[in-house]
Design a protein around this motif. Structure first.
Motif, short mmCIF file in Angstrom:
data_model
loop_
_atom_site.label_atom_id
_atom_site.label_comp_id
_atom_site.label_asym_id
_atom_site.label_seq_id
_atom_site.Cartn_x
_atom_site.Cartn_y
_atom_site.Cartn_z
N UNK A 111 33.59 3.04 60.16
CA UNK A 111 34.68 2.17 59.92
C UNK A 111 35.72 2.83 58.70
N UNK A 112 36.82 2.58 58.81
CA UNK A 112 37.35 2.77 57.48
C UNK A 112 37.08 1.70 56.45
N UNK A 113 37.22 2.04 55.18
CA UNK A 113 36.87 0.86 54.33
C UNK A 113 37.76 -0.39 54.15
N UNK A 114 39.09 -0.43 54.75
CA UNK A 114 39.89 -1.51 54.59
C UNK A 114 39.74 -2.28 56.02
N UNK A 115 38.45 -1.85 56.89
CA UNK A 115 38.38 -2.59 58.19
C UNK A 115 37.48 -3.49 58.22
N UNK A 116 37.22 -4.25 56.84
CA UNK A 116 36.22 -5.24 56.92
C UNK A 116 36.09 -6.54 57.75
N UNK A 117 37.12 -6.61 58.18
CA UNK A 117 37.36 -7.81 59.41
C UNK A 117 37.06 -7.56 60.77
N UNK A 118 37.10 -6.13 60.86
CA UNK A 118 36.93 -5.74 62.43
C UNK A 118 35.43 -5.85 62.88
N UNK A 119 35.34 -6.85 63.92
CA UNK A 119 33.96 -6.53 64.41
C UNK A 119 34.06 -5.57 65.59
N UNK A 120 33.66 -4.39 65.43
CA UNK A 120 33.95 -3.24 66.13
C UNK A 120 33.44 -3.57 67.73
N UNK A 121 32.29 -4.18 67.88
CA UNK A 121 31.75 -4.13 69.14
C UNK A 121 31.85 -5.67 69.92
N UNK A 122 33.14 -6.32 69.45
CA UNK A 122 33.50 -7.70 69.64
C UNK A 122 33.31 -7.83 71.07
N UNK A 123 33.97 -6.74 71.89
CA UNK A 123 33.98 -6.63 73.35
C UNK A 123 32.57 -7.09 74.09
N UNK A 124 31.47 -7.14 73.48
CA UNK A 124 30.25 -7.53 74.05
C UNK A 124 30.06 -8.98 74.18
N UNK A 125 30.74 -9.66 72.98
CA UNK A 125 30.71 -11.06 72.82
C UNK A 125 31.44 -11.69 73.84
N UNK A 126 32.69 -11.10 74.39
CA UNK A 126 33.55 -11.58 75.39
C UNK A 126 32.77 -11.27 76.93
N UNK A 127 32.16 -10.08 76.83
CA UNK A 127 31.27 -10.12 78.30
C UNK A 127 30.48 -11.05 78.25
N UNK A 128 29.42 -11.32 77.23
CA UNK A 128 28.66 -12.29 77.43
C UNK A 128 28.98 -13.70 77.60
N UNK A 129 30.22 -14.15 77.23
CA UNK A 129 30.82 -15.31 77.22
C UNK A 129 31.45 -15.53 78.71
N UNK A 130 32.03 -14.69 79.14
CA UNK A 130 32.44 -14.45 80.58
C UNK A 130 31.46 -14.43 81.59
#
Lengths: 252, 183
Positions: free
Chosen positions: B121-140
């Motif tokens: 991750x670039x150093x300014x991407x502190x707010x990005x949860x890169x693998x966030x898609x997994x959360x959505x998959x589990x939720x769905x």
């Protein structure tokens, strides 16, 4: 020891040359003339040890990508469904944010382009320049994409690689059953949309990175037994052909 | 008859090299970041909703292939998600840990993450949860079996943490109803 000064050619003149009787400047460290004695911890050397201010350079995470072996022979595999679900969602997301079929294909192509750039690098590295050469001829490069790169990405080579007889800058790679679009069904009113535009982008990205500038598009050419059959049309830029001529005309 | 994740993986899964998947996902995240002008909160949200759309479809394949029976406790659910779900789709088996006292919340610890294989991750991407898609998959996916859950990342090795950890919390058990798709 002779009394003559030793000439040290690698040291710029003006710098004092060292003799065996020299003591370390900071009273600290191994001195060969004193032997093990010199490593004893004295008050001054202890000070240096305790009071130094440092910034840690030890890597904090061992999970960094650079710590892993990129040439790894053991490949991680996963279910084709995962890729298909992801790809399906990518298509519908691109569809929502695009203005028409052409725009949608462009977006998919753009996504593939980034994959192509990286794959070329990775595959070449993995190959460890096996044949101890780089492809500098167009046909060799296309053969590399058709077989090696295709195998790395999709598990098997593409089916055909052809050159157009009528138009001298057109080449075609045919895949009878493109992996990415395996589970994509195009609605009738989307006419000539082909979601393999992403794969076309991969080819384009790889060719461009290798210096064979081209434009690649995907076209459905179904047959009775192979409804998903896709032809990737590669239009090579004029300058590449000129370079080919300089290198001895078209091969084959 | 329910089947183990190992069985499904071995016998009824067509397998592919994970790198194509990794690179495709990476390309999507990069595109999202440029679409949203590096507003990482929006990127997280978009990834989450893409995951949700995947999850509501993915559960069907999961049930068809495993024949998993209804789970009676969250502990059972967690076990199935980890040992069967993750195994058959991503070929990894995360660990479960940190159960809350009421057994409604737990942590998923990913020892490996095929989504993030080539990622820095670039150093300014502190707010990005890169693998966030997994959360959505589990939720769905869980939504489709009447479990209303919240899923979020708390740690990610991409951000320099020592492990990658997700939290999953059961909000409530839904009555049978068809959820609306999310766009």
């Amino acid at each position: 020891m002779s009394e003559e000064e030793i000439i040290l050619p690698s040291i710029a003149s003006g710098v004092k040359s060292l003799t065996v009787n020299d003591r370390p400047m900071h009273e600290f460290g191994y001195n060969p003339s004193l032997g093990p004695h010199s490593n004893e911890i004295t008050e001054s050397s202890l000070n240096i040890l305790l009071n130094r201010k440092t910034i840690s350079l030890t890597p904090t995470s061992t999970h960094s990508i650079y710590d892993r072996n990129i040439l790894g022979t053991k490949k991680h595999e996963l279910s084709i469904s995962s890729l298909s679900f992801l790809f399906g969602e990518v298509v519908s997301w691109s569809h929502r944010s695009s203005k028409g079929i052409q725009d949608l294909e462009n977006r998919l192509n753009g996504l593939g382009y980034k994959i192509g750039q990286r794959t070329l690098e990775l595959v070449k590295l993995r190959e460890r320049f096996k044949n101890t050469k780089r492809e500098i001829r167009l046909v060799e490069m296309l053969q590399f994409i058709h077989s090696t790169l295709w195998k790395a990405l999709f598990g098997e080579s593409a089916n055909e690689l052809e050159r157009s007889q009528d138009i001298n800058n057109e080449y075609m790679i045919t895949d009878n059953c493109p992996l990415m679009a395996k589970f994509i069904n195009i609605p009738k009113d989307y006419g000539n949309l082909n979601c393999s535009a992403l794969t076309a982008g991969i080819i384009e990205g790889a060719l461009d990175s290798a210096g064979f500038y081209a434009h690649v598009s995907a076209h459905s050419v179904p047959t009775d037994y192979m409804p998903q059959r896709t032809v990737f049309l590669i239009k090579v830029e004029e300058e590449v052909l000129i370079r080919e001529d300089l290198r001895g005309g078209p091969m084959n | 008859m329910s089947r183990s994740g190992e069985e499904v993986w071995k016998n009824s899964t067509e397998k592919i090299n994970s790198e194509l998947f990794t690179l495709t996902y990476g390309s999507v995240v990069a595109q999202l970041c440029s679409d949203y002008n590096n507003n990482y909160n929006l990127v997280n949200k978009q990834l989450d909703s893409m995951g949700y759309n995947i999850g509501i479809r993915l559960i069907e394949e999961f049930l068809a292939k495993t024949g998993a029976a209804r789970c009676h406790t969250m502990k059972e659910t967690a076990e199935i998600i980890l040992k069967v779900g993750f195994k058959m789709f991503l070929n990894i088996t995360p660990q479960v840990d940190n159960w809350s006292l009421d057994n409604r919340q737990f942590s998923l610890i990913l020892n490996e993450n095929p989504l993030a294989d080539f990622v820095e991750l670039p150093s300014d991407a502190k707010d990005l949860w890169y693998s966030q898609i997994l959360c959505g998959v589990l939720r769905g996916a869980l939504h489709m079996v009447q479990l209303d859950v919240s899923v979020w990342f708390v740690k990610d090795v991409l951000k320099g943490d020592d492990i990658t950890e997700l939290k999953l919390k059961l909000n409530k058990i839904l009555k049978d109803e068809v959820p609306a798709g999310e766009d």
